[in-house]
Design a protein around this motif. Sequence first.
Motif, PDB file in Angstrom:
ATOM      1  N   THR A   1       0.813  -1.220   0.000  1.00  0.00           N
ATOM      2  CA  THR A   1       0.000   0.000   0.000  1.00  0.00           C
ATOM      3  C   THR A   1       0.843   1.266   0.000  1.00  0.00           C
ATOM      4  OG1 THR A   1      -1.745  -1.185   1.159  1.00  0.00           O
ATOM      5  CG2 THR A   1      -1.830   1.221   1.265  1.00  0.00           C
ATOM      6  N   ASP A   2       1.987   1.237   0.670  1.00  0.00           N
ATOM      7  CA  ASP A   2       2.806   2.442   0.807  1.00  0.00           C
ATOM      8  C   ASP A   2       4.081   2.427  -0.033  1.00  0.00           C
ATOM      9  OD1 ASP A   2       1.149   3.866   2.759  1.00  0.00           O
ATOM     10  OD2 ASP A   2       1.614   2.165   4.049  1.00  0.00           O
TER      11      ASP A   2
ATOM     12  N   THR B   1      -0.168  17.680 -10.073  1.00  0.00           N
ATOM     13  CA  THR B   1      -1.116  16.926  -9.254  1.00  0.00           C
ATOM     14  C   THR B   1      -0.827  15.434  -9.362  1.00  0.00           C
ATOM     15  OG1 THR B   1      -2.806  18.618  -9.608  1.00  0.00           O
ATOM     16  CG2 THR B   1      -3.575  16.469  -8.830  1.00  0.00           C
TER      17      THR B   1
ATOM     18  N   LYS C   1       1.806  13.996  -7.158  1.00  0.00           N
ATOM     19  CA  LYS C   1       1.399  13.802  -5.759  1.00  0.00           C
ATOM     20  C   LYS C   1       0.451  12.615  -5.618  1.00  0.00           C
ATOM     21  CE  LYS C   1       1.864  18.687  -4.758  1.00  0.00           C
ATOM     22  NZ  LYS C   1       1.171  19.919  -5.054  1.00  0.00           N
ATOM     23  N   VAL C   2      -0.426  12.431  -6.602  1.00  0.00           N
ATOM     24  CA  VAL C   2      -1.430  11.366  -6.554  1.00  0.00           C
ATOM     25  C   VAL C   2      -0.780   9.991  -6.702  1.00  0.00           C
ATOM     26  CG1 VAL C   2      -3.419  10.365  -7.760  1.00  0.00           C
ATOM     27  CG2 VAL C   2      -3.289  12.836  -7.415  1.00  0.00           C
TER      28      VAL C   2
ATOM     29  N   VAL D   1       2.096   8.639  -5.933  1.00  0.00           N
ATOM     30  CA  VAL D   1       3.234   8.276  -5.089  1.00  0.00           C
ATOM     31  C   VAL D   1       3.105   6.820  -4.664  1.00  0.00           C
ATOM     32  CG1 VAL D   1       4.385   8.707  -2.875  1.00  0.00           C
ATOM     33  CG2 VAL D   1       3.611  10.630  -4.290  1.00  0.00           C
ATOM     34  N   SER D   2       1.916   6.443  -4.196  1.00  0.00           N
ATOM     35  CA  SER D   2       1.670   5.087  -3.701  1.00  0.00           C
ATOM     36  C   SER D   2       0.189   4.758  -3.859  1.00  0.00           C
ATOM     37  CB  SER D   2       2.060   4.985  -2.218  1.00  0.00           C
ATOM     38  OG  SER D   2       1.171   5.763  -1.423  1.00  0.00           O
TER      39      SER D   2
ATOM     40  N   ARG E   1      -1.772   4.238  -1.420  1.00  0.00           N
ATOM     41  CA  ARG E   1      -2.455   5.022  -0.389  1.00  0.00           C
ATOM     42  C   ARG E   1      -2.748   6.442  -0.878  1.00  0.00           C
ATOM     43  NH1 ARG E   1      -3.220   3.663   4.583  1.00  0.00           N
ATOM     44  NH2 ARG E   1      -1.456   2.230   4.633  1.00  0.00           N
ATOM     45  N   THR E   2      -1.795   7.082  -1.549  1.00  0.00           N
ATOM     46  CA  THR E   2      -2.043   8.448  -2.030  1.00  0.00           C
ATOM     47  C   THR E   2      -3.092   8.449  -3.143  1.00  0.00           C
ATOM     48  OG1 THR E   2      -0.146   8.382  -3.556  1.00  0.00           O
ATOM     49  CG2 THR E   2       0.238   9.333  -1.356  1.00  0.00           C
ATOM     50  N   MET E   3      -3.109   7.406  -3.965  1.00  0.00           N
ATOM     51  CA  MET E   3      -4.158   7.300  -4.988  1.00  0.00           C
ATOM     52  C   MET E   3      -5.525   7.161  -4.321  1.00  0.00           C
ATOM     53  SD  MET E   3      -2.678   4.768  -7.951  1.00  0.00           S
ATOM     54  CE  MET E   3      -4.234   4.742  -8.846  1.00  0.00           C
TER      55      MET E   3
ATOM     56  N   ASP F   1      -6.416   8.039  -1.285  1.00  0.00           N
ATOM     57  CA  ASP F   1      -6.760   9.296  -0.609  1.00  0.00           C
ATOM     58  C   ASP F   1      -7.347  10.290  -1.606  1.00  0.00           C
ATOM     59  OD1 ASP F   1      -5.895   8.441   1.886  1.00  0.00           O
ATOM     60  OD2 ASP F   1      -3.939   9.431   1.743  1.00  0.00           O
ATOM     61  N   TYR F   2      -6.708  10.423  -2.771  1.00  0.00           N
ATOM     62  CA  TYR F   2      -7.162  11.363  -3.791  1.00  0.00           C
ATOM     63  C   TYR F   2      -8.543  10.970  -4.320  1.00  0.00           C
ATOM     64  CZ  TYR F   2      -6.989  14.507  -7.797  1.00  0.00           C
ATOM     65  OH  TYR F   2      -7.266  15.485  -8.716  1.00  0.00           O
TER      66      TYR F   2
END
Length: 85
Positions: free
Chosen positions: A29-30, A65, A68-69, A71-72, A74-76, A78-79
Amino acid sequence: MSEELIAAVKQLIIDALRIEGMSPEEIDTDAPLFGEGLGLDSIDALQLVVAMEKEYGVVVPDAATGSKVFVSVRTMADYIGANRK
């Protein structure tokens, strides 16, 4: 953010990029999506943008953007959670 969304994003990555022989559980995930980790490239990023728009109605408006989206996982997730329609 739910574990269900994280699992769905992992499956989206596998399906959109047609990754053979990998299960969602095998994707950390990370871990980084680019370079180390999954080792994705810019073509993969474009395929993921299209898949996210189609599946969740989420738009990644520009490269800044996107950096940032994607990265991992988890960031996907979150977005998507914050921006889905």
